[in-house]
Design a protein around this motif. Structure first.
Motif, PDB file in Angstrom:
ATOM      1  N   GLY A 245       0.787  -1.225   0.000  1.00  0.00           N
ATOM      2  CA  GLY A 245       0.000   0.000   0.000  1.00  0.00           C
ATOM      3  C   GLY A 245       0.816   1.270   0.000  1.00  0.00           C
ATOM      4  O   GLY A 245       0.266   2.370   0.140  1.00  0.00           O
ATOM      5  N   ARG A 246       2.122   1.161  -0.203  1.00  0.00           N
ATOM      6  CA  ARG A 246       2.967   2.353  -0.203  1.00  0.00           C
ATOM      7  C   ARG A 246       3.040   2.991  -1.588  1.00  0.00           C
ATOM      8  O   ARG A 246       3.398   4.154  -1.706  1.00  0.00           O
ATOM      9  CB  ARG A 246       4.373   1.990   0.288  1.00  0.00           C
ATOM     10  CG  ARG A 246       4.407   1.490   1.727  1.00  0.00           C
ATOM     11  CD  ARG A 246       5.830   1.249   2.169  1.00  0.00           C
ATOM     12  NE  ARG A 246       6.594   2.489   2.116  1.00  0.00           N
ATOM     13  CZ  ARG A 246       7.928   2.533   2.069  1.00  0.00           C
ATOM     14  NH1 ARG A 246       8.625   1.401   2.052  1.00  0.00           N
ATOM     15  NH2 ARG A 246       8.551   3.690   2.026  1.00  0.00           N
ATOM     16  N   LEU A 247       2.706   2.239  -2.611  1.00  0.00           N
ATOM     17  CA  LEU A 247       2.629   2.769  -3.968  1.00  0.00           C
ATOM     18  C   LEU A 247       1.304   2.341  -4.590  1.00  0.00           C
ATOM     19  O   LEU A 247       0.801   1.253  -4.311  1.00  0.00           O
ATOM     20  CB  LEU A 247       3.790   2.250  -4.833  1.00  0.00           C
ATOM     21  CG  LEU A 247       5.172   2.839  -4.573  1.00  0.00           C
ATOM     22  CD1 LEU A 247       6.218   2.157  -5.454  1.00  0.00           C
ATOM     23  CD2 LEU A 247       5.190   4.349  -4.816  1.00  0.00           C
ATOM     24  N   VAL A 248       0.782   3.223  -5.452  1.00  0.00           N
ATOM     25  CA  VAL A 248      -0.487   2.957  -6.121  1.00  0.00           C
ATOM     26  C   VAL A 248      -0.282   3.095  -7.626  1.00  0.00           C
ATOM     27  O   VAL A 248       0.188   4.141  -8.089  1.00  0.00           O
ATOM     28  CB  VAL A 248      -1.571   3.949  -5.665  1.00  0.00           C
ATOM     29  CG1 VAL A 248      -2.886   3.682  -6.414  1.00  0.00           C
ATOM     30  CG2 VAL A 248      -1.765   3.873  -4.169  1.00  0.00           C
ATOM     31  N   PRO A 249      -0.597   2.066  -8.417  1.00  0.00           N
ATOM     32  CA  PRO A 249      -0.535   2.214  -9.881  1.00  0.00           C
ATOM     33  C   PRO A 249      -1.567   3.251 -10.332  1.00  0.00           C
ATOM     34  O   PRO A 249      -2.712   3.244  -9.874  1.00  0.00           O
ATOM     35  CB  PRO A 249      -0.886   0.815 -10.399  1.00  0.00           C
ATOM     36  CG  PRO A 249      -0.641  -0.106  -9.240  1.00  0.00           C
ATOM     37  CD  PRO A 249      -0.953   0.694  -8.017  1.00  0.00           C
ATOM     38  N   LEU A 250      -1.181   4.146 -11.235  1.00  0.00           N
ATOM     39  CA  LEU A 250      -2.066   5.210 -11.678  1.00  0.00           C
ATOM     40  C   LEU A 250      -2.947   4.799 -12.847  1.00  0.00           C
ATOM     41  O   LEU A 250      -3.874   5.522 -13.207  1.00  0.00           O
ATOM     42  CB  LEU A 250      -1.239   6.451 -12.058  1.00  0.00           C
ATOM     43  CG  LEU A 250      -0.330   6.994 -10.959  1.00  0.00           C
ATOM     44  CD1 LEU A 250       0.309   8.300 -11.389  1.00  0.00           C
ATOM     45  CD2 LEU A 250      -1.087   7.165  -9.650  1.00  0.00           C
ATOM     46  N   THR A 251      -2.647   3.674 -13.456  1.00  0.00           N
ATOM     47  CA  THR A 251      -3.414   3.189 -14.586  1.00  0.00           C
ATOM     48  C   THR A 251      -3.217   1.683 -14.708  1.00  0.00           C
ATOM     49  O   THR A 251      -2.229   1.145 -14.186  1.00  0.00           O
ATOM     50  CB  THR A 251      -2.975   3.880 -15.901  1.00  0.00           C
ATOM     51  OG1 THR A 251      -3.659   3.279 -17.003  1.00  0.00           O
ATOM     52  CG2 THR A 251      -1.476   3.736 -16.115  1.00  0.00           C
ATOM     53  N   LYS A 252      -4.147   1.015 -15.363  1.00  0.00           N
ATOM     54  CA  LYS A 252      -3.982  -0.409 -15.624  1.00  0.00           C
ATOM     55  C   LYS A 252      -3.085  -0.655 -16.827  1.00  0.00           C
ATOM     56  O   LYS A 252      -2.702  -1.795 -17.097  1.00  0.00           O
ATOM     57  CB  LYS A 252      -5.343  -1.066 -15.841  1.00  0.00           C
ATOM     58  CG  LYS A 252      -6.208  -1.109 -14.590  1.00  0.00           C
ATOM     59  CD  LYS A 252      -7.511  -1.848 -14.848  1.00  0.00           C
ATOM     60  CE  LYS A 252      -8.351  -1.922 -13.577  1.00  0.00           C
ATOM     61  NZ  LYS A 252      -9.620  -2.652 -13.820  1.00  0.00           N
ATOM     62  N   LYS A 253      -2.762   0.393 -17.550  1.00  0.00           N
ATOM     63  CA  LYS A 253      -1.922   0.251 -18.733  1.00  0.00           C
ATOM     64  C   LYS A 253      -0.469   0.056 -18.323  1.00  0.00           C
ATOM     65  O   LYS A 253       0.022   0.675 -17.370  1.00  0.00           O
ATOM     66  CB  LYS A 253      -2.052   1.470 -19.636  1.00  0.00           C
ATOM     67  CG  LYS A 253      -3.444   1.643 -20.218  1.00  0.00           C
ATOM     68  CD  LYS A 253      -3.490   2.783 -21.193  1.00  0.00           C
ATOM     69  CE  LYS A 253      -4.905   2.955 -21.758  1.00  0.00           C
ATOM     70  NZ  LYS A 253      -5.334   1.760 -22.520  1.00  0.00           N
ATOM     71  N   ARG A 254       0.204  -0.816 -19.037  1.00  0.00           N
ATOM     72  CA  ARG A 254       1.636  -1.050 -18.819  1.00  0.00           C
ATOM     73  C   ARG A 254       2.343  -1.002 -20.160  1.00  0.00           C
ATOM     74  O   ARG A 254       1.726  -1.199 -21.214  1.00  0.00           O
ATOM     75  CB  ARG A 254       1.880  -2.417 -18.174  1.00  0.00           C
ATOM     76  CG  ARG A 254       1.226  -2.634 -16.832  1.00  0.00           C
ATOM     77  CD  ARG A 254       1.629  -4.000 -16.276  1.00  0.00           C
ATOM     78  NE  ARG A 254       0.855  -4.386 -15.112  1.00  0.00           N
ATOM     79  CZ  ARG A 254       1.000  -5.536 -14.487  1.00  0.00           C
ATOM     80  NH1 ARG A 254       1.897  -6.423 -14.925  1.00  0.00           N
ATOM     81  NH2 ARG A 254       0.260  -5.824 -13.445  1.00  0.00           N
ATOM     82  N   LEU A 255       3.616  -0.763 -20.098  1.00  0.00           N
ATOM     83  CA  LEU A 255       4.444  -0.747 -21.303  1.00  0.00           C
ATOM     84  C   LEU A 255       5.524  -1.806 -21.151  1.00  0.00           C
ATOM     85  O   LEU A 255       6.228  -1.843 -20.140  1.00  0.00           O
ATOM     86  CB  LEU A 255       5.089   0.636 -21.494  1.00  0.00           C
ATOM     87  CG  LEU A 255       5.876   0.865 -22.778  1.00  0.00           C
ATOM     88  CD1 LEU A 255       4.964   0.787 -23.997  1.00  0.00           C
ATOM     89  CD2 LEU A 255       6.565   2.227 -22.726  1.00  0.00           C
ATOM     90  N   LYS A 256       5.621  -2.692 -22.146  1.00  0.00           N
ATOM     91  CA  LYS A 256       6.636  -3.741 -22.079  1.00  0.00           C
ATOM     92  C   LYS A 256       8.025  -3.131 -22.226  1.00  0.00           C
ATOM     93  O   LYS A 256       8.274  -2.353 -23.157  1.00  0.00           O
ATOM     94  CB  LYS A 256       6.409  -4.783 -23.171  1.00  0.00           C
ATOM     95  CG  LYS A 256       7.363  -5.978 -23.095  1.00  0.00           C
ATOM     96  CD  LYS A 256       7.211  -6.905 -24.290  1.00  0.00           C
ATOM     97  CE  LYS A 256       5.869  -7.601 -24.279  1.00  0.00           C
ATOM     98  NZ  LYS A 256       5.780  -8.606 -25.370  1.00  0.00           N
ATOM     99  N   ALA A 257       8.897  -3.454 -21.305  1.00  0.00           N
ATOM    100  CA  ALA A 257      10.270  -2.941 -21.376  1.00  0.00           C
ATOM    101  C   ALA A 257      11.020  -3.637 -22.504  1.00  0.00           C
ATOM    102  O   ALA A 257      10.621  -4.705 -22.990  1.00  0.00           O
ATOM    103  CB  ALA A 257      10.984  -3.176 -20.047  1.00  0.00           C
TER     104      ALA A 257
END
Length: 290
Positions: A245-257
């Protein structure tokens, strides 16, 4: 002259490297008097001084420097050979990986492996340098890259993904952004400037400057967790902070590295029973990686 005992040579090399008899004795688990006794026997055999004692420690004499140059490297080779013999057993596996990967991904999963294989001993070596399997007593390694390394077997484990994350405190202050308003928040620069790839893929322009720039991914994630700004996080390493709970993703979108995680090992590890058990377990863990 009779052959010099290795214990005297080892004492000399350790003292020469540390330049301090007390620290050398501690490193060898000896008393200072026992170490001094070995040095005295060595100098009596040679008929000359090899270390000059002083108020701040010890220094090599000219004869001592010649001796050090001649024996230090062969002594290291003997130590490496002994390590190889002691570590390369059917019931011991030495695995190398970067510290952040050990902390965030491997260690939380290790209890399951150790419970399933109580007969195996595991030696973890956390290091940022690429292992030289020819010279180091390491059986396997987890690497991040393109998957092509000469002279080793390389097996794909899982892709790495990046996504924006922020602390709950920062979101209370600025609100949850959309993809369009994301550049208006304080952004943290990452080691590979991946924000450029993110905005090119999802739209928007990166800021003229970042509120802070980091050259280490783990420190970047910790800064985001402290509310310094929004980080473009590596999911694998940020996941423990997200679950806590210390970080929250801002979107469900991800980018493959443009890199992925691989298991690599030399030919000698193919027939190693312990390595094959570790290999299969790692492949199984990777198969359920989100």
């Amino acid at each position: 002259m009779s052959r010099l005992p290795l214990d005297q040579i080892d004492a000399f090399v350790t003292a020469a490297r540390l330049r301090n008899l007390t620290r050398a004795a501690e490193a060898m688990h000896l008393t200072v008097s026992a170490l001094s006794h070995r040095m005295r026997l060595l100098e009596e055999r040679l008929g000359q001084r090899v270390l000059a004692r002083g108020p701040r420690g010890v220094e090599l004499t000219p004869a001592g420097q010649r001796l050090f140059d001649a024996v230090a490297a062969p002594l290291d080779a003997i130590e490496n050979a002994l390590q190889r013999l002691s570590l390369h057993t059917d019931h011991m596996v030495t695995l190398s990986l970067i510290p952040s990967m050990a902390t965030a991904w491997l260690v939380p999963r290790l209890p399951n492996f150790l419970a399933a294989h109580p007969e195996l001993g595991l030696n973890l070596q956390s290091s940022t340098h690429v292992v030289d399997f020819e010279r180091e007593p390491v059986d396997m390694a987890l690497r991040l890259g393109g998957g092509r390394w000469p002279g080793v077997h390389s097996e794909f484990l899982f892709h790495e993904w990046i996504t924006p994350v922020a602390s709950p405190q920062l979101l209370e202050k600025y609100g949850r952004p959309s993809l369009a308003t994301l550049p208006k928040l304080p952004l943290l620069g990452d080691p590979a400037n991946r924000w450029k790839d993110w905005f090119e893929h999802y739209g928007g322009e990166p800021p003229v400057r970042y509120v802070a720039q980091f050259d280490d991914t783990e420190t970047l994630h910790q800064a985001a967790a402290q509310g310094v700004g929004v980080a473009l996080a590596r999911w694998t390493l940020a996941e423990p902070l997200i679950k806590a709970g210390r970080l929250v993703p801002l979107t469900k979108k991800r980018l493959k590295a443009n890199f992925a995680h691989y298991l690599v090992y030399p030919e000698r590890s193919v027939a190693h029973p312990g390595c094959q058990k570790m290999r299969q377990w790692l492949l199984d863990q990777a198969a359920v990686q989100p």
